[in-house]
Design a protein around this motif. Structure first.
Motif, short mmCIF file in Angstrom:
data_model
loop_
_atom_site.label_atom_id
_atom_site.label_comp_id
_atom_site.label_asym_id
_atom_site.label_seq_id
_atom_site.Cartn_x
_atom_site.Cartn_y
_atom_site.Cartn_z
N GLU A 151 0.86 -1.18 0.00
CA GLU A 151 0.00 0.00 0.00
C GLU A 151 0.89 1.23 0.00
OE1 GLU A 151 -3.29 2.08 -0.36
OE2 GLU A 151 -3.45 -0.07 -0.04
N TRP A 152 0.82 2.05 -1.06
CA TRP A 152 1.74 3.17 -1.20
C TRP A 152 1.18 4.45 -0.61
CZ3 TRP A 152 6.49 1.92 -2.06
CH2 TRP A 152 6.78 0.75 -2.79
N THR A 153 0.62 4.36 0.56
CA THR A 153 0.15 5.52 1.29
C THR A 153 0.76 5.49 2.69
OG1 THR A 153 -1.82 4.32 2.02
CG2 THR A 153 -2.03 5.68 0.03
N PRO A 154 0.89 6.64 3.34
CA PRO A 154 1.45 6.63 4.70
C PRO A 154 0.47 5.97 5.66
CG PRO A 154 0.61 8.81 4.17
CD PRO A 154 0.54 8.00 2.90
N PRO A 155 0.94 5.54 6.84
CA PRO A 155 0.03 4.94 7.83
C PRO A 155 -1.14 5.88 8.12
CG PRO A 155 2.30 4.64 8.50
CD PRO A 155 2.33 5.55 7.31
N ARG A 156 -2.28 5.30 8.40
CA ARG A 156 -3.50 6.06 8.63
C ARG A 156 -3.29 7.13 9.71
NH1 ARG A 156 -8.92 6.19 7.91
NH2 ARG A 156 -10.27 6.47 9.72
N GLY A 157 -3.67 8.36 9.40
CA GLY A 157 -3.55 9.44 10.36
C GLY A 157 -2.23 10.17 10.34
N THR A 158 -1.31 9.74 9.43
CA THR A 158 -0.01 10.41 9.32
C THR A 158 0.08 11.12 7.97
OG1 THR A 158 1.12 8.49 8.37
CG2 THR A 158 1.03 8.64 10.78
N ARG A 159 1.16 11.87 7.76
CA ARG A 159 1.28 12.69 6.57
C ARG A 159 2.66 12.55 5.93
NH1 ARG A 159 0.36 18.25 9.54
NH2 ARG A 159 1.46 17.04 11.13
N ASP A 160 2.68 12.63 4.61
CA ASP A 160 3.92 12.86 3.88
C ASP A 160 4.08 14.37 3.70
OD1 ASP A 160 4.60 10.14 3.42
OD2 ASP A 160 3.14 10.05 1.79
N PHE A 161 5.31 14.82 3.70
CA PHE A 161 5.60 16.23 3.45
C PHE A 161 6.47 16.34 2.20
CE2 PHE A 161 4.44 16.25 7.89
CZ PHE A 161 3.76 17.45 8.05
N TYR A 162 5.82 16.61 1.07
CA TYR A 162 6.55 16.86 -0.17
C TYR A 162 7.21 18.24 -0.06
CZ TYR A 162 4.31 12.75 -2.17
OH TYR A 162 3.91 11.46 -2.41
#
Length: 428
Positions: free
Chosen positions: A10-21
């Motif tokens: 699954e190429w999304t961050p853990p639920r409730g967290t964020r990536d910062f581009y």
């Protein structure tokens, strides 16, 4: 055949967290710089602590029930650890560890990343960054005014005005005095506080039902509703004229008026804050329309150092998360348009000029200029388009004809002008 194909990640961050581009990081760093500027203007020093601590530290502060609300684990030595859900326990541990070696009062700030395993909603995530600002060792109400003043200063520096937000201030001792005076049993007051903290999120009938579930009788519930209708210190003094808490609130508003912040602040008797360790002044900041969760909140926690470390130190602090304020600023179109900027974009005419381009780049970087040097040669039109895309101030064109005269071309990309410059000036 399909059983041998590995599971697709699954190429999304853990639920409730964020990536910062990079675009997100520019906003984050801009906000953090505002946190730091305000802290330094008000004379606070920055500190930090481990992102994980002993699980016992958080249990001692929040009780056994906190275990279900945080990320905890065992390390390879079978020690119980937890990702910090807040910074205050670490702050207490650090100060207790040093004892009297730190001069008082202590004025510290931090911008920690915190983690909580809880139900998500608008403005609430399972990780966030939080500006923590604390004054420890000062019992005077002036410390309360200093912390609230810093919050208002920060919000106005972000572009918000008195028409955009308000600071709702109360004193838990005052509400306790009122409830006791009106006949609410001492052992029920904590339960009443916990229900009052939910008042803005539930309808009045549900509020009454929750109080009833806590063992309050119909007459008690009616009394609590009447107390929560009080709006002025004059009305409160008629009921509890000797309350020290009323005097503290009047003094706090006096200092905030001297700061010039009276138009930002309002007395709100229903503000209690959900955390039980608060002892006196409590406050929360909301946008005027109350479209969002509380922007931040804080208060006095004069007993926490004794409860955790057996030393007596009064304290006042605020926790200011990055999630809600970003939503508020975005809603009001106050988030800055931040893009990448570089000073120079190097354009070697061909591979033959690449070596001298590296030499020029190194010289400019030694002078702390930001320089972009493409790792492969490209046509002039494409190179200039990329320089504009990267918001470069200047493009330096290293071309064979100019090099024969020890020259390079510098293009000012904003003014659409260019000139030749002596190569030796760049290398000196």
């Amino acid at each position: 055949l399909f059983s041998t194909i590995p599971h697709i990640m699954e190429w999304t961050p853990p639920r409730g967290t964020r990536d910062f581009y990079p675009d997100d990081m520019r906003i984050r760093q801009w906000l953090f710089e505002k946190f730091r500027q305000t802290s330094q203007v008000f004379g606070f020093e920055e500190y930090d602590a481990p992102i994980f601590e002993s699980l016992e530290l958080f249990i001692r502060k929040g009780g056994e029930e906190i275990v279900d609300q945080i990320y905890h684990f065992k390390d390879k030595s079978d020690r119980d650890l937890a990702l910090r859900p807040e910074m205050t326990p670490s702050l207490v541990r650090m100060i207790v560890q040093k004892g009297n070696a730190i001069p008082k009062p202590i004025k510290w700030f931090a911008i920690p990343q915190c983690f909580r395993y809880e139900r998500m909603s608008k403005g609430r995530r399972r990780e966030h960054f939080q500006w923590n600002l604390d004054i420890i060792g000062e019992p005077s109400i002036r410390a309360d005014a200093e912390v609230i003043g810093a919050v208002i200063h920060l919000l106005t520096s972000l572009g918000l005005s008195k028409n955009d937000f308000s600071v709702h201030i109360n004193n838990r001792k005052l509400l306790k005095d009122l409830l006791s005076h009106e006949g609410i049993r001492e052992d029920k007051i904590t339960d009443v506080f916990l229900v009052i903290d939910k008042l803005d999120k539930i309808p009045p009938e549900t509020f009454g039902e929750l109080l009833k579930e806590k063992g309050l009788h119909a007459e008690d519930i009616k009394t609590i509703f009447e107390v929560l209708k009080l709006r002025t210190f004059a009305d409160i003094k008629k009921r509890i004229p000797q309350s020290q808490a009323v005097h503290e609130l009047e003094e706090l508003f006096k200092y905030l008026t001297h700061y010039g912040y009276n138009d930002y602040c309002t007395f709100s008797i229903s503000v209690v804050r959900g955390l039980l360790y608060y002892t006196g002044t409590v406050f929360e900041v909301f946008d005027r329309e109350k479209k969002f969760r509380a922007i931040c909140g804080g208060g006095r926690y004069d007993n926490l150092f004794h409860d955790l470390g057996k030393i007596d130190l009064p304290a006042i602090g605020v926790g200011f998360g990055d999630v809600v304020i970003t939503e508020v600023l975005n809603d009001k179109n106050l988030l800055p348009k931040l893009t990448k900027h570089i000073d120079y974009f190097m354009i070697p005419f061909s591979e033959n000029e690449m070596e001298i381009a590296y030499t020029i780049t190194a010289a400019l970087r030694k002078q702390n200029n930001s320089v972009e040097l493409p790792v492969s040669s490209m046509k002039m039109k494409k190179a200039l388009a990329l320089a504009l895309e990267l918001n470069a101030r200047y493009a330096i064109i290293v071309a064979p004809e100019e090099l024969k005269r020890n020259k390079v071309i510098i293009k000012n990309l904003s003014e659409h002008s260019e000139k030749e410059i002596d190569l030796r000036l760049l290398l000196s």
